[in-house]
Design an enzyme around this catalytic site. Structure first.
Site, PDB file in Angstrom:
ATOM      1  N   GLY A  48      92.985 -15.496  86.401  1.00 39.84           N
ATOM      2  CA  GLY A  48      94.003 -14.948  87.089  1.00 39.84           C
ATOM      3  C   GLY A  48      93.655 -14.464  88.485  1.00 39.84           C
ATOM      4  O   GLY A  48      92.609 -14.175  88.906  1.00 39.84           O
ATOM      5  N   GLN A  53      94.830 -10.002  96.460  1.00 43.37           N
ATOM      6  CA  GLN A  53      93.214 -10.262  96.446  1.00 43.37           C
ATOM      7  C   GLN A  53      93.123 -11.336  97.541  1.00 43.37           C
ATOM      8  O   GLN A  53      91.786 -11.466  97.886  1.00 43.37           O
ATOM      9  CB  GLN A  53      92.901 -10.863  95.179  1.00 43.37           C
ATOM     10  CG  GLN A  53      92.882  -9.708  93.954  1.00 43.37           C
ATOM     11  CD  GLN A  53      92.421 -10.259  92.530  1.00 43.37           C
ATOM     12  OE1 GLN A  53      93.388 -11.207  91.938  1.00 43.37           O
ATOM     13  NE2 GLN A  53      91.275 -10.085  92.124  1.00 43.37           N
ATOM     14  N   CYS A  89      86.567  -8.764  87.433  1.00 45.53           N
ATOM     15  CA  CYS A  89      87.614  -9.241  88.499  1.00 45.53           C
ATOM     16  C   CYS A  89      86.966  -9.899  89.491  1.00 45.53           C
ATOM     17  O   CYS A  89      85.824  -9.603  90.099  1.00 45.53           O
ATOM     18  CB  CYS A  89      88.178  -7.835  88.835  1.00 45.53           C
ATOM     19  SG  CYS A  89      89.461  -7.957  90.265  1.00 45.53           S
ATOM     20  N   LEU A  90      87.587 -10.741  90.254  1.00 46.25           N
ATOM     21  CA  LEU A  90      87.379 -11.583  91.383  1.00 46.25           C
ATOM     22  C   LEU A  90      86.892 -10.635  92.634  1.00 46.25           C
ATOM     23  O   LEU A  90      86.113 -10.878  93.529  1.00 46.25           O
ATOM     24  CB  LEU A  90      87.957 -12.628  91.747  1.00 46.25           C
ATOM     25  CG  LEU A  90      88.058 -13.847  90.610  1.00 46.25           C
ATOM     26  CD1 LEU A  90      89.541 -14.729  91.053  1.00 46.25           C
ATOM     27  CD2 LEU A  90      87.161 -14.557  90.625  1.00 46.25           C
ATOM     28  N   HIS A 131      96.275  -7.110  83.606  1.00 52.44           N
ATOM     29  CA  HIS A 131      95.236  -7.017  84.756  1.00 52.44           C
ATOM     30  C   HIS A 131      95.830  -7.458  85.922  1.00 52.44           C
ATOM     31  O   HIS A 131      95.653  -6.690  87.148  1.00 52.44           O
ATOM     32  CB  HIS A 131      94.169  -7.948  84.399  1.00 52.44           C
ATOM     33  CG  HIS A 131      93.074  -7.820  85.408  1.00 52.44           C
ATOM     34  ND1 HIS A 131      91.580  -7.541  85.253  1.00 52.44           N
ATOM     35  CD2 HIS A 131      92.919  -8.431  86.766  1.00 52.44           C
ATOM     36  CE1 HIS A 131      91.009  -7.485  86.257  1.00 52.44           C
ATOM     37  NE2 HIS A 131      91.602  -8.253  87.006  1.00 52.44           N
ATOM     38  N   GLU A 132      96.697  -8.557  86.034  1.00 52.52           N
ATOM     39  CA  GLU A 132      96.957  -9.245  87.311  1.00 52.52           C
ATOM     40  C   GLU A 132      98.371  -8.185  87.921  1.00 52.52           C
ATOM     41  O   GLU A 132      98.326  -7.803  88.797  1.00 52.52           O
ATOM     42  CB  GLU A 132      97.438 -10.515  87.125  1.00 52.52           C
ATOM     43  CG  GLU A 132      96.574 -11.641  86.985  1.00 52.52           C
ATOM     44  CD  GLU A 132      95.395 -11.300  87.580  1.00 52.52           C
ATOM     45  OE1 GLU A 132      95.464 -10.856  88.816  1.00 52.52           O
ATOM     46  OE2 GLU A 132      94.098 -11.743  87.077  1.00 52.52           O
ATOM     47  N   HIS A 135      97.173  -5.214  89.736  1.00 51.56           N
ATOM     48  CA  HIS A 135      96.907  -5.365  91.043  1.00 51.56           C
ATOM     49  C   HIS A 135      97.732  -5.048  92.075  1.00 51.56           C
ATOM     50  O   HIS A 135      97.901  -4.746  93.287  1.00 51.56           O
ATOM     51  CB  HIS A 135      96.313  -6.907  91.253  1.00 51.56           C
ATOM     52  CG  HIS A 135      94.744  -6.994  91.068  1.00 51.56           C
ATOM     53  ND1 HIS A 135      93.826  -6.512  91.671  1.00 51.56           N
ATOM     54  CD2 HIS A 135      94.315  -7.959  90.083  1.00 51.56           C
ATOM     55  CE1 HIS A 135      92.640  -6.916  91.053  1.00 51.56           C
ATOM     56  NE2 HIS A 135      92.940  -7.770  90.305  1.00 51.56           N
TER      57      HIS A 135
HETATM   58 ZN    ZN Z   1      91.273  -8.598  89.078  1.00 53.57          ZN
END
Ligand code: ZN
Length: 277
Positions: A48, A53, A89-90, A131-132, A135
């Site tokens: 995701g 991000q 998480c990236l 989660h997304e 963000h």
């Molecule tokens: Zn994330």
């Protein structure tokens, strides 16, 4: 174009993103941004990605498997049932943390062509969607976890837990008072919270942890933030625990005392495989 991924500490990850208008969505610039998000996600092992991000404070996210573009998503829990998974998480590289979230959600959004859709997602996609969506409101999963691990020492999977007899479905009596002293290898701040890392020297599992900085017992200090509940660990595993709540400061080299408890009753480990988003 693959874009660089912003990491924890970048203020854009803490901003509330703005909605995209249908007219704006139809522009080449916004379509290019969506292409960039897809290319960027595909260049990672993540499942995701959210526009902030990659440095765009707009309400656009991707949820993979299958790849779905969500514009202006509204993600609403439709059940009280929850799942836990070890999220990554990236934007918080090298870490994982256990997060509990509602198992089923309603997802209302526009697709990349501006067409509205309204679906119910469950389990893995429901968790990734939450989660997304977080963000877009400046929330990282580190805000929702009480235990984090370094990526190379993620908790054992379900099968491993079963093999050593302390598995997810094992029934055992509670055994209290087994104490273990560990030494803090390092400390760091993630998402504004203090974590300490340490290494286990033998295999085992624990439910509750009592933390004892400096070797002196903090009486009654059962800290909610330092629980590794129902998790097995391996010798040599480096765990990272949240500390620093309740005004406690723990430094490298401090000794912590962990008080271990075996689980009582039948337990189920609901965690899915590790993932990043
Ligand atoms: Zn994330």
């Amino acid at each position: 174009m693959i874009r660089p991924i912003r990491t924890d500490g970048d203020p854009i990850l803490r901003a509330v993103s703005r909605e995209v208008t249908p007219e704006e969505l139809a522009t080449p610039a916004l379509q290019l941004l969506i292409d960039d998000l897809i290319a960027t996600l595909k260049s990672t092992a993540g499942v995701g990605l959210a526009a902030p991000q990659v440095g765009e404070s707009l309400r656009i996210v991707l949820v993979d498997k299958p790849l779905t573009v969500l514009v202006n998503p509204i993600v609403t829990p439709v059940t009280d049932t929850t799942d836990t998974s070890f999220e990554g998480c990236l934007s918080v590289p090298g870490m994982r943390g256990e997060v509990r979230r509602p198992q089923t959600v309603r997802v209302q959004a526009l697709d990349r062509h501006g067409k509205a859709f309204d679906m119910v997602w469950t389990k893995f996609r429901a968790i990734v969607a939450q989660h997304e969506a977080d963000h877009l409101d400046g929330i990282l999963y580190t805000d929702r976890t009480t235990v984090m691990f370094t990526d190379d020492a993620a908790p054992p999977r379900r099968e491993e837990l079963r093999r050593d007899g302390t598995g997810a479905d094992a029934t055992t009596n509670t055994v209290t008072g087994k104490k273990k002293t560990i030494v803090v290898d390092s400390e760091k701040k993630v998402g504004g919270k203090q974590f300490v890392s340490f290494t286990f020297h033998e295999r085992g599992r624990m439910t509750d942890v009592r933390i004892t900085p400096g070797g002196a017992i903090v009486l009654g200090a059962w800290l909610s933030g330092v629980r590794l509940r129902q998790k097995g660990y391996k010798a040599g595993a480096a765990a990272t625990m949240l500390v620093g709540e309740h005004g406690l400061h723990v430094a490298r080299g401090d000794q912590l005392r962990l008080e271990l408890q075996m689980p009582s009753g039948k337990r189920r480990l609901q965690a899915e495989a590790d993932w990043d988003g």
